[in-house]
Design an enzyme around this catalytic site. Structure first.
Site, PDB file in Angstrom:
ATOM      1  N   GLU A 262     -42.759 -57.197 -82.217  1.00 53.73           N
ATOM      2  CA  GLU A 262     -42.165 -56.085 -81.458  1.00 53.73           C
ATOM      3  C   GLU A 262     -43.306 -55.133 -81.145  1.00 53.73           C
ATOM      4  OE1 GLU A 262     -39.208 -56.055 -80.425  1.00 53.73           O
ATOM      5  OE2 GLU A 262     -37.989 -57.252 -81.779  1.00 53.73           O
ATOM      6  N   CYS A 296     -40.528 -46.761 -79.792  1.00 55.96           N
ATOM      7  CA  CYS A 296     -41.006 -47.880 -78.970  1.00 55.96           C
ATOM      8  C   CYS A 296     -40.175 -48.010 -77.702  1.00 55.96           C
ATOM      9  CB  CYS A 296     -40.985 -49.164 -79.784  1.00 55.96           C
ATOM     10  SG  CYS A 296     -39.425 -49.456 -80.605  1.00 55.96           S
TER      11      CYS A 296
HETATM   12  P1  NAD Z   1     -50.699 -50.351 -85.045  1.00 57.73           P
HETATM   13  O1  NAD Z   1     -50.687 -51.669 -84.384  1.00 57.73           O
HETATM   14  O2  NAD Z   1     -51.958 -49.575 -85.029  1.00 57.73           O
HETATM   15  O3  NAD Z   1     -50.355 -50.523 -86.596  1.00 57.73           O
HETATM   16  C1  NAD Z   1     -49.173 -51.164 -87.032  1.00 57.73           C
HETATM   17  C2  NAD Z   1     -49.414 -51.794 -88.393  1.00 57.73           C
HETATM   18  O4  NAD Z   1     -50.347 -52.866 -88.276  1.00 57.73           O
HETATM   19  C3  NAD Z   1     -49.988 -50.852 -89.441  1.00 57.73           C
HETATM   20  O5  NAD Z   1     -49.319 -51.095 -90.659  1.00 57.73           O
HETATM   21  C4  NAD Z   1     -51.452 -51.288 -89.533  1.00 57.73           C
HETATM   22  O6  NAD Z   1     -52.038 -51.050 -90.788  1.00 57.73           O
HETATM   23  C5  NAD Z   1     -51.333 -52.764 -89.305  1.00 57.73           C
HETATM   24  N1  NAD Z   1     -52.553 -53.419 -88.824  1.00 57.73           N
HETATM   25  C6  NAD Z   1     -53.586 -52.879 -88.166  1.00 57.73           C
HETATM   26  N2  NAD Z   1     -54.493 -53.830 -87.845  1.00 57.73           N
HETATM   27  C7  NAD Z   1     -54.011 -54.997 -88.303  1.00 57.73           C
HETATM   28  C8  NAD Z   1     -54.445 -56.348 -88.241  1.00 57.73           C
HETATM   29  N3  NAD Z   1     -55.606 -56.681 -87.658  1.00 57.73           N
HETATM   30  N4  NAD Z   1     -53.657 -57.302 -88.765  1.00 57.73           N
HETATM   31  C9  NAD Z   1     -52.486 -56.996 -89.333  1.00 57.73           C
HETATM   32  N5  NAD Z   1     -52.012 -55.716 -89.435  1.00 57.73           N
HETATM   33  C10 NAD Z   1     -52.764 -54.740 -88.921  1.00 57.73           C
HETATM   34  O7  NAD Z   1     -49.493 -49.542 -84.424  1.00 57.73           O
HETATM   35  P2  NAD Z   1     -49.019 -48.032 -84.748  1.00 57.73           P
HETATM   36  O8  NAD Z   1     -50.018 -47.103 -84.131  1.00 57.73           O
HETATM   37  O9  NAD Z   1     -48.697 -47.875 -86.190  1.00 57.73           O
HETATM   38  O10 NAD Z   1     -47.627 -47.952 -83.959  1.00 57.73           O
HETATM   39  C11 NAD Z   1     -47.528 -47.500 -82.650  1.00 57.73           C
HETATM   40  C12 NAD Z   1     -47.302 -48.638 -81.699  1.00 57.73           C
HETATM   41  O11 NAD Z   1     -46.254 -49.471 -82.151  1.00 57.73           O
HETATM   42  C13 NAD Z   1     -46.884 -48.209 -80.310  1.00 57.73           C
HETATM   43  O12 NAD Z   1     -47.571 -48.956 -79.334  1.00 57.73           O
HETATM   44  C14 NAD Z   1     -45.405 -48.538 -80.244  1.00 57.73           C
HETATM   45  O13 NAD Z   1     -44.886 -48.765 -78.970  1.00 57.73           O
HETATM   46  C15 NAD Z   1     -45.337 -49.726 -81.108  1.00 57.73           C
HETATM   47  N6  NAD Z   1     -43.986 -49.855 -81.676  1.00 57.73           N
HETATM   48  C16 NAD Z   1     -43.209 -50.876 -81.231  1.00 57.73           C
HETATM   49  C17 NAD Z   1     -41.931 -51.002 -81.706  1.00 57.73           C
HETATM   50  C18 NAD Z   1     -41.033 -52.095 -81.232  1.00 57.73           C
HETATM   51  O14 NAD Z   1     -39.994 -52.343 -81.815  1.00 57.73           O
HETATM   52  N7  NAD Z   1     -41.389 -52.802 -80.186  1.00 57.73           N
HETATM   53  C19 NAD Z   1     -41.453 -50.104 -82.652  1.00 57.73           C
HETATM   54  C20 NAD Z   1     -42.278 -49.083 -83.088  1.00 57.73           C
HETATM   55  C21 NAD Z   1     -43.561 -48.978 -82.587  1.00 57.73           C
END
Ligand code: NAD
Length: 487
Positions: A262, A296
Site C-alpha cells: 500500500e 494515504c
Molecule cells: P517510508 O516508506 O519512509 O517508511 C515506511 C516504513 O518502511 C518505516 O517503518 C520505515 O522504517 C520502513 N523502511 C524504510 N526503508 C526500508 C527498507 N529499505 N526496507 C524495508 N522497510 C523500510 O514511508 P513513511 O514516510 O513512513 O510514510 C509516508 C508514505 O506512506 C506516504 O507516501 C503515504 O502516501 C504512504 N502511505 C500509504 C498508505 C496506503 O495505505 N497506501 C497508508 C499510509 C501511508
C-alpha cells in the site's frame, strides 16, 4: 544503547508533560530503560514523550526465529479458537483504548477528538473483530464424475509487517489481524517516528495472545530492510512510500516473499457542475484534511468545474475557518501538527513553490509557529495548474490545490495523468458521478465522499500506488497459501 536525540532537533525544552497513570504504565512496559534508547517527542509540544528501544538486526534474527517456532502451534489451534483469541485481543484494546489514544495523540500529533486518535482506536477494534469473524471457506472448483477439486487457504508462515507514522495503530492492525486470523505469526516493525504507540498496543494484545505469535521490533530502516528480505519471511505487508515499496519488491527476488504493497497516492477529486458547493463542503474538507492531510487516501488534488469554482472555494474556506487546530490533548481541537520536521518541510516547500508560480493562497499559506514548531494551517491553493509541484507531488499535509476545469473529459484526463492510483472521488449528481467514476484510474472511487473505509470492503491501489488487497475475504486470501486438493 544510548539516549540519542531524534533525527530532528527540537528547539523546545524537554519537560515531560504529566501522563495519566494508565499512559505511564503502558509506556513503561515498552520503552527503553532510563538513559537508554532513542528519545521520542510529543509532536505538538516537542517535549520528550519517552524512549524507543533501539533494536538491532541481531534482535530481529531472534524475533523471526521465535515467530517461526511459534507458528505451527498457532496454526494448529484452528480457525474457531484463533477467532476467540483475536476477539479477546480486541476486548483488551477496548479496555485500554483511552490510554492508547492519548499516547497516540502525543506521539503522532493527531487530536483525541474528530476523526483522529479515539476514532483510530475504535477502528483498530472494529477491524480486528472483523478479521476474527470473517470466514474464508474452501472453494469447490470442479465436482463431476471424474474430478472433485477444492481450493483451500492455508497459513503461509511468518508475516513481516512494516508500517508508516500517519495512522500507525490502524495500519498495524490491518496488517496483523488478517495474518493472525489465517494462522500466520507476525513480526512487526513500526515506523521509527511512532514506535511507542504501536509497541504499547502490541503489548496490550499480547496479554491474551500466546507467546511469540506477535512480536514488535523497534528499529530503523536497516532493520526494516532485513525484515523484508529475510529468508524465513513468507509474506511482507508494507504500507509506506513508493520509494521504499520498490526496494521491497527488489528484495523479494531473494526470499520470494508474497507482497501486499500500500504505497503513496495523489488522489484526485472531480467536482461536476451538478454539485451543490454548500452541501458537499464538509465532506470535501474532511476528505482532504482528515488527520491534518497526513492520510494515504486523502483528497490531494481537487478539480472543480469553472461554473462553481469560486463557490466551492468559498465554502471550503468557511469550513477551514471554523475547524480548530492545536495540541491534540485539548478536547476542542480536531486538527493537529505535522508529525515530523521532514513532512513539515515538504509542505512548506510545496506551498512556497506554488506561490512562486503565481498561485493564489485563499487561506493559510505560511507556518503557524504560535501553535507550535510543526503546525501548518489549513491552506487552500487556487488558480494553480497541473505541472506545478503542489499538484503533481504528494503533499501529505494540510494543503489542497483547487484546479479549475471546463470540460469533464479534460478533468478525467487530468485526474488520470499521474503514475499513482490509490483513491479518487466524483462529486455531483450520483448517476452522472458513477459514469465518470468508472473512468478514473484508481483502486477505489468514492461518490460524494472521499476516503471512507469499511472492514468488509477491499482496499488497494493501482499503478504505482501498489498491489494486493486488504480487508474482508480478499484480505484473508492475501495472507494465505493456496492449496488445491484434487482427486
Ligand atoms: P517510508 O516508506 O519512509 O517508511 C515506511 C516504513 O518502511 C518505516 O517503518 C520505515 O522504517 C520502513 N523502511 C524504510 N526503508 C526500508 C527498507 N529499505 N526496507 C524495508 N522497510 C523500510 O514511508 P513513511 O514516510 O513512513 O510514510 C509516508 C508514505 O506512506 C506516504 O507516501 C503515504 O502516501 C504512504 N502511505 C500509504 C498508505 C496506503 O495505505 N497506501 C497508508 C499510509 C501511508
Amino acid at each position: 544503547m544510548s539516549l540519542s536525540a531524534p533525527s530532528e532537533e527540537s528547539t523546545q525544552p524537554t519537560i515531560q508533560r504529566e501522563l495519566t497513570a494508565e499512559e505511564a504504565a503502558l509506556l513503561e512496559l515498552v520503552q527503553a530503560p532510563e538513559g537508554e534508547g532513542r528519545a521520542i517527542l510529543d509532536a505538538a509540544t516537542r517535549e520528550v514523550l519517552g524512549r524507543a528501544p533501539v533494536q538491532t538486526v541481531a534482535d530481529l534474527e531472534d524475533a523471526i526465529a521465535r515467530a517461526k517456532a511459534a507458528q505451527p502451534a498457532w496454526d494448529a489451534l484452528g480457525h474457531e479458537r484463533r477467532s476467540e483469541v483475536l476477539l479477546a485481543a480486541a476486548d483488551a484494546i477496548d479496555a485500554n483504548a483511552e490510554a492508547l489514544a492519548r499516547i497516540l495523540s502525543r506521539e503522532q500529533g493527531k487530536p483525541l477528538n474528530g476523526p483522529n486518535a479515539r476514532f483510530e482506536l475504535g477502528a483498530c477494534s472494529a477491524w480486528l473483530r472483523s478479521a476474527a469473524t470473517t470466514v474464508l471457506e474452501p472453494e469447490v472448483l470442479v465436482d463431476d464424475e471424474q474430478t472433485h477439486a477444492e481450493l483451500h487457504y492455508r497459513a503461509l508462515g511468518v508475516v513481516a509487517a512494516i508500517g508508516p507514522w500517519n495512522w500507525p495503530l490502524m495500519i498495524a492492525i490491518w496488517q496483523i489481524a488478517p495474518s493472525l486470523r489465517m494462522g500466520n505469526t507476525v513480526v512487526i516493525k513500526p515506523s521509527e517516528y511512532t514506535p511507542l504507540s504501536v509497541l504499547a498496543m502490541i503489548s496490550v494484545m499480547n496479554e491474551v495472545l500466546p507467546p511469540d505469535v506477535l512480536i514488535g521490533i523497534s528499529g530503523d530502516r536497516e532493520v526494516g530492510a532485513r525484515l523484508a528480505s529475510h529468508p524465513d519471511v513468507d509474506k511482507v505487508m508494507f504500507t509506506g512510500s513508493t520509494a521504499t515499496g520498490r526496494k521491497i519488491i527488489e528484495s523479494s527476488a531473494g526470499n520470494i516473499a508474497r507482497l501486499t504493497l500500500e504505497l503513496g497516492g495523489n488522489d484526485a477529486g472531480v467536482v461536476l457542475p451538478s454539485a451543490d458547493p454548500q452541501a458537499i463542503a464538509q465532506d470535501l474538507f474532511w476528505g482532504a484534511f482528515i488527520n491534518t492531510g497526513q492520510t494515504c487516501a486523502a483528497l490531494k488534488r481537487l478539480y472543480v468545474h469553472e461554473s462553481i469554482y469560486d463557490d466551492v472555494i468559498e465554502a471550503l474556506k468557511s469550513v477551514a475557518e471554523q475547524t480548530p487546530m492545536g495540541e491534540g490533548l485539548d478536547e476542542a481541537n480536531v486538527l493537529g501538527p505535522l508529525q515530523n520536521k521532514q513532512q513539515f518541510d515538504i509542505v512548506n516547500r510545496l506551498v512556497e513553490d506554488a506561490k512562486a508560480h503565481g498561485a493564489r493562497i485563499v487561506t493559510g499559506g505560511a507556518p503557524a509557529p504560535e501553535l507550535g514548531e510543526l503546525f501548518y494551517p489549513i491552506t487552500l491553493v487556487a488558480d494553480v495548474s497541473d505541472g506545478t509541484a503542489i499538484v503533481d507531488e504528494e503533499q501529505f499535509g494540510p494543503v489542497l490545490p483547487v484546479i479549475k476545469y471546463s470540460d469533464v473529459d479534460e478533468a478525467v484526463a487530468r485526474a488520470n495523468r499521474l503514475e499513482v492510483g490509490l483513491g479518487g472521488s466524483v462529486w455531483g449528481d450520483p448517476q452522472e458521478a458513477r459514469a465518470v467514476a468508472a473512468r478514473i484510474q484508481s483502486g477505489t472511487v468514492w461518490i460524494n465522499s472521499h476516503g471512507g473505509l469499511h472492514p468488509a470492503v477491499p482496499f488497494g491501489g493501482v499503478k504505482n500506488s501498489g498491489y494486493g488487497l486488504e480487508f474482508g475475504v480478499a484480505g484473508l486470501k492475501a495472507v494465505a497459501a493456496t492449496q488445491v486438493i484434487s482427486g
